[in-house]
Design a protein around this motif. Structure first.
Motif, PDB file in Angstrom:
ATOM      1  N   SER A  50      29.406 -22.836 -11.657  1.00  0.00           N
ATOM      2  CA  SER A  50      30.750 -22.367 -11.308  1.00  0.00           C
ATOM      3  C   SER A  50      31.171 -21.198 -12.196  1.00  0.00           C
ATOM      4  CB  SER A  50      31.765 -23.508 -11.425  1.00  0.00           C
ATOM      5  OG  SER A  50      31.770 -24.056 -12.717  1.00  0.00           O
ATOM      6  N   GLU A  51      30.701 -21.169 -13.456  1.00  0.00           N
ATOM      7  CA  GLU A  51      31.047 -20.056 -14.344  1.00  0.00           C
ATOM      8  C   GLU A  51      30.375 -18.760 -13.905  1.00  0.00           C
ATOM      9  OE1 GLU A  51      31.921 -22.092 -18.726  1.00  0.00           O
ATOM     10  OE2 GLU A  51      29.844 -21.653 -18.129  1.00  0.00           O
ATOM     11  N   LEU A 374      32.737 -24.498  -2.850  1.00  0.00           N
ATOM     12  CA  LEU A 374      31.346 -24.935  -2.758  1.00  0.00           C
ATOM     13  C   LEU A 374      30.722 -25.090  -4.142  1.00  0.00           C
ATOM     14  CD1 LEU A 374      30.070 -22.839   0.292  1.00  0.00           C
ATOM     15  CD2 LEU A 374      30.970 -25.168   0.264  1.00  0.00           C
ATOM     16  N   GLY A 375      31.115 -24.225  -5.077  1.00  0.00           N
ATOM     17  CA  GLY A 375      30.614 -24.337  -6.447  1.00  0.00           C
ATOM     18  C   GLY A 375      31.121 -25.593  -7.138  1.00  0.00           C
ATOM     19  N   LYS A 376      32.416 -25.855  -6.999  1.00  0.00           N
ATOM     20  CA  LYS A 376      33.010 -27.046  -7.615  1.00  0.00           C
ATOM     21  C   LYS A 376      32.430 -28.322  -7.004  1.00  0.00           C
ATOM     22  CE  LYS A 376      35.968 -25.036 -10.442  1.00  0.00           C
ATOM     23  NZ  LYS A 376      35.862 -25.187 -11.918  1.00  0.00           N
ATOM     24  N   MET A 377      32.257 -28.315  -5.682  1.00  0.00           N
ATOM     25  CA  MET A 377      31.693 -29.493  -5.018  1.00  0.00           C
ATOM     26  C   MET A 377      30.277 -29.778  -5.509  1.00  0.00           C
ATOM     27  SD  MET A 377      33.041 -29.059  -1.062  1.00  0.00           S
ATOM     28  CE  MET A 377      32.151 -30.522  -0.486  1.00  0.00           C
ATOM     29  N   SER A 378      29.477 -28.731  -5.690  1.00  0.00           N
ATOM     30  CA  SER A 378      28.104 -28.928  -6.158  1.00  0.00           C
ATOM     31  C   SER A 378      28.076 -29.378  -7.613  1.00  0.00           C
ATOM     32  CB  SER A 378      27.294 -27.637  -5.988  1.00  0.00           C
ATOM     33  OG  SER A 378      27.790 -26.612  -6.834  1.00  0.00           O
ATOM     34  N   ASP A 379      28.993 -28.844  -8.430  1.00  0.00           N
ATOM     35  CA  ASP A 379      29.079 -29.286  -9.826  1.00  0.00           C
ATOM     36  C   ASP A 379      29.454 -30.764  -9.906  1.00  0.00           C
ATOM     37  OD1 ASP A 379      28.408 -26.824 -10.821  1.00  0.00           O
ATOM     38  OD2 ASP A 379      30.467 -26.199 -11.269  1.00  0.00           O
ATOM     39  N   SER A 383      24.819 -31.794  -6.165  1.00  0.00           N
ATOM     40  CA  SER A 383      24.022 -31.365  -5.025  1.00  0.00           C
ATOM     41  C   SER A 383      24.883 -30.527  -4.085  1.00  0.00           C
ATOM     42  CB  SER A 383      23.476 -32.584  -4.275  1.00  0.00           C
ATOM     43  OG  SER A 383      22.890 -32.201  -3.047  1.00  0.00           O
ATOM     44  N   TYR A 384      24.200 -29.719  -3.250  1.00  0.00           N
ATOM     45  CA  TYR A 384      24.903 -28.911  -2.258  1.00  0.00           C
ATOM     46  C   TYR A 384      24.994 -29.603  -0.895  1.00  0.00           C
ATOM     47  CZ  TYR A 384      25.096 -24.727  -5.208  1.00  0.00           C
ATOM     48  OH  TYR A 384      25.387 -23.819  -6.205  1.00  0.00           O
ATOM     49  N   VAL A 385      24.549 -30.845  -0.796  1.00  0.00           N
ATOM     50  CA  VAL A 385      24.525 -31.539   0.489  1.00  0.00           C
ATOM     51  C   VAL A 385      25.927 -31.667   1.087  1.00  0.00           C
ATOM     52  CG1 VAL A 385      24.043 -33.729   1.644  1.00  0.00           C
ATOM     53  CG2 VAL A 385      22.397 -32.793   0.018  1.00  0.00           C
ATOM     54  N   THR A 386      26.892 -32.132   0.279  1.00  0.00           N
ATOM     55  CA  THR A 386      28.250 -32.289   0.804  1.00  0.00           C
ATOM     56  C   THR A 386      28.868 -30.936   1.163  1.00  0.00           C
ATOM     57  OG1 THR A 386      29.096 -32.319  -1.470  1.00  0.00           O
ATOM     58  CG2 THR A 386      28.685 -34.444  -0.418  1.00  0.00           C
ATOM     59  N   SER A 387      28.507 -29.906   0.422  1.00  0.00           N
ATOM     60  CA  SER A 387      28.997 -28.556   0.729  1.00  0.00           C
ATOM     61  C   SER A 387      28.509 -28.105   2.106  1.00  0.00           C
ATOM     62  CB  SER A 387      28.533 -27.564  -0.339  1.00  0.00           C
ATOM     63  OG  SER A 387      29.034 -27.898  -1.611  1.00  0.00           O
ATOM     64  N   ILE A 388      27.255 -28.394   2.401  1.00  0.00           N
ATOM     65  CA  ILE A 388      26.683 -28.007   3.694  1.00  0.00           C
ATOM     66  C   ILE A 388      27.326 -28.799   4.823  1.00  0.00           C
ATOM     67  CG2 ILE A 388      24.554 -27.900   5.052  1.00  0.00           C
ATOM     68  CD1 ILE A 388      23.070 -27.558   2.330  1.00  0.00           C
ATOM     69  N   GLN A 389      27.621 -30.070   4.576  1.00  0.00           N
ATOM     70  CA  GLN A 389      28.328 -30.876   5.578  1.00  0.00           C
ATOM     71  C   GLN A 389      29.700 -30.278   5.895  1.00  0.00           C
ATOM     72  OE1 GLN A 389      28.261 -34.627   3.503  1.00  0.00           O
ATOM     73  NE2 GLN A 389      26.479 -35.379   4.631  1.00  0.00           N
TER      74      GLN A 389
END
Length: 419
Positions: A50-51, A374-379, A383-389
């Protein structure tokens, strides 16, 4: 007996070629290839995901507020000078990046980039293009935007390979040299309006029946059209996904999936090359078929691209990332092309710069939200799975919203001239 003269190439195509080179460099370097530095910067400075993406979020946020002013300046000023000023700032930012030593420094550089891209980016190129082309506008827009994909494919490859060979600091200086060659030199060919060369749009005669550049809705008239608000919501949802994930793409493939740096570079270049195909296909189709239908198909293809990305992320099926590059590359480029064509088709005229500026502002703010969320969700989830959903859901929403758009005639949009 008079000697036969061969027909000259319409000068508008030379202007388009110059704009392609400039846009390819602006888009290819600043907005799409600098993310190749993220893994190296994380390793060098110890920044989080995220930074390292925070400066690009600020970049888009500033552009969102600059764009309406740029749009107004385009309507009453000199677009060619605006492009030159923007290109110069981009060169300054690239040189400054080679000396970067802190996150605050990185943010300051992206502030410089934001002013540069606002001036030399999409708004200025589209403004000039719509003056040179009417009948062939779809093709011209497709060609202009494929320049962005070609530039992204080229500069992504150059950037990734150069970082591996000479380090990220020296790579920024290399990009500065290339930016000068591909922006400043072509800029000398640009002319704002065909009248500067004694010509008319598309190289046709004045009495050909084409509408005057003065025809078109005012900003107030456009805001009274419900279609504009549906377009706002549709494009905002799409840019949240496209730009948002685009800035996390290399982190996802390299850090989460464990792909090598060279493979990540090749996947990114493949994505942009398929983007060239998408922009050409959708640009040419828009001149022959219903634009709303073509736009809807591009959104549907983007949903498929996100589903492919989801399958790759959950790893239940072994799927090559190049399938993502294929589907997503064609889809996002088609969406991008059709949005620009439809806005130009509906709103070109004396207030086109202002209207385009407002649309780009909405889209840019959505892009910022996408990068941050999307950055905060992955942090948070690791994982980026929920971001893709989330992206799949937003693209489905965008398709539904766009299907509600009724594409009216320009005369209906213009309405009462007393407005």
């Amino acid at each position: 007996m008079k000697k036969a003269h061969s027909k000259k190439i319409f000068f508008g195509w030379w202007v388009l070629a110059a704009l392609c080179s400039i846009y390819a460099t602006v888009n290819g370097i600043v907005t799409l290839s600098l993310k190749r530095f993220y893994p190296s910067l994380i390793e060098t400075f110890g920044w989080t995901q995220s930074e390292v993406t925070q400066p690009i979020s600020i970049f888009y946020f500033i552009i969102a507020f600059l764009t309406p002013f740029i749009g107004a300046a385009l309507d009453r000023g000199n677009p060619k000078r605006i492009i030159l000023a923007g290109a110069t700032l981009i060169l300054i930012g690239l040189v400054g990046m080679s000396q970067m030593s802190s996150l605050n420094h990185f943010m300051a550089i992206y502030i410089v980039f934001s002013f540069g891209v606002a001036g030399a980016g999409m708004a200025s190129s589209m403004y000039i293009l719509t003056r040179w082309f009417r009948r062939h506008r779809g093709k011209a827009v497709g060609i202009l935007l494929l320049g962005g994909s070609l530039g992204a494919a080229f500069f992504n490859k150059v950037t990734g390979d150069a970082i591996d060979m000479i380090g990220w600091q020296n790579t920024t200086l290399l990009l500065a040299v290339l930016a000068f060659l591909f922006m400043i030199i072509p800029w000398t060919l640009v002319r704002t309006d065909p009248s500067e060369k004694g010509l008319f749009p598309d190289g046709i005669e004045r009495n050909s029946g084409h509408k005057s550049i003065q025809d078109g809705p005012s900003l107030a008239q456009a805001f009274r059209s419900p279609e504009l608000y549906l377009i706002f919501l549709t494009t905002a949802a799409l840019w949240f996904c496209i730009i948002g994930f685009g800035q996390h793409q290399d982190i996802f493939f390299q850090k989460e999936l464990g792909l090598s740096s060279s493979k990540v570079t090749n996947v990114g270049s493949a994505l942009f090359l398929f983007g060239v195909v998408g922009k050409l296909i959708f640009g040419f189709l828009s001149d022959s078929f219903n634009k709303k239908s073509i736009m809807a198909w591009s959104i549907l293809l983007l949903i498929i691209g996100n589903l492919v990305l989801y399958i790759i992320a959950i790893k239940t099926i072994e799927l090559s990332p190049y399938w993502y590059a294929f589907t997503y590359g064609i889809a996002y480029s088609g969406v991008f092309t059709m949005i620009q064509i439809m806005i130009a088709e509906l709103y070109s005229g004396p207030s086109y710069g202002k209207i385009l500026g407002v649309v780009l502002t909405i889209d840019t703010l959505a892009s910022v939200a996408g990068i941050v969320v999307l950055g905060k969700m992955s942090d948070y989830s690791g994982s980026y799975v929920t971001s893709i959903q989330l992206m799949i859901g937003l693209c489905l929403t965008a398709l539904i919203l766009f299907l509600l758009v009724r594409v009216k005639s320009r005369s209906t949009l213009i309405g009462n001239k007393k407005d």
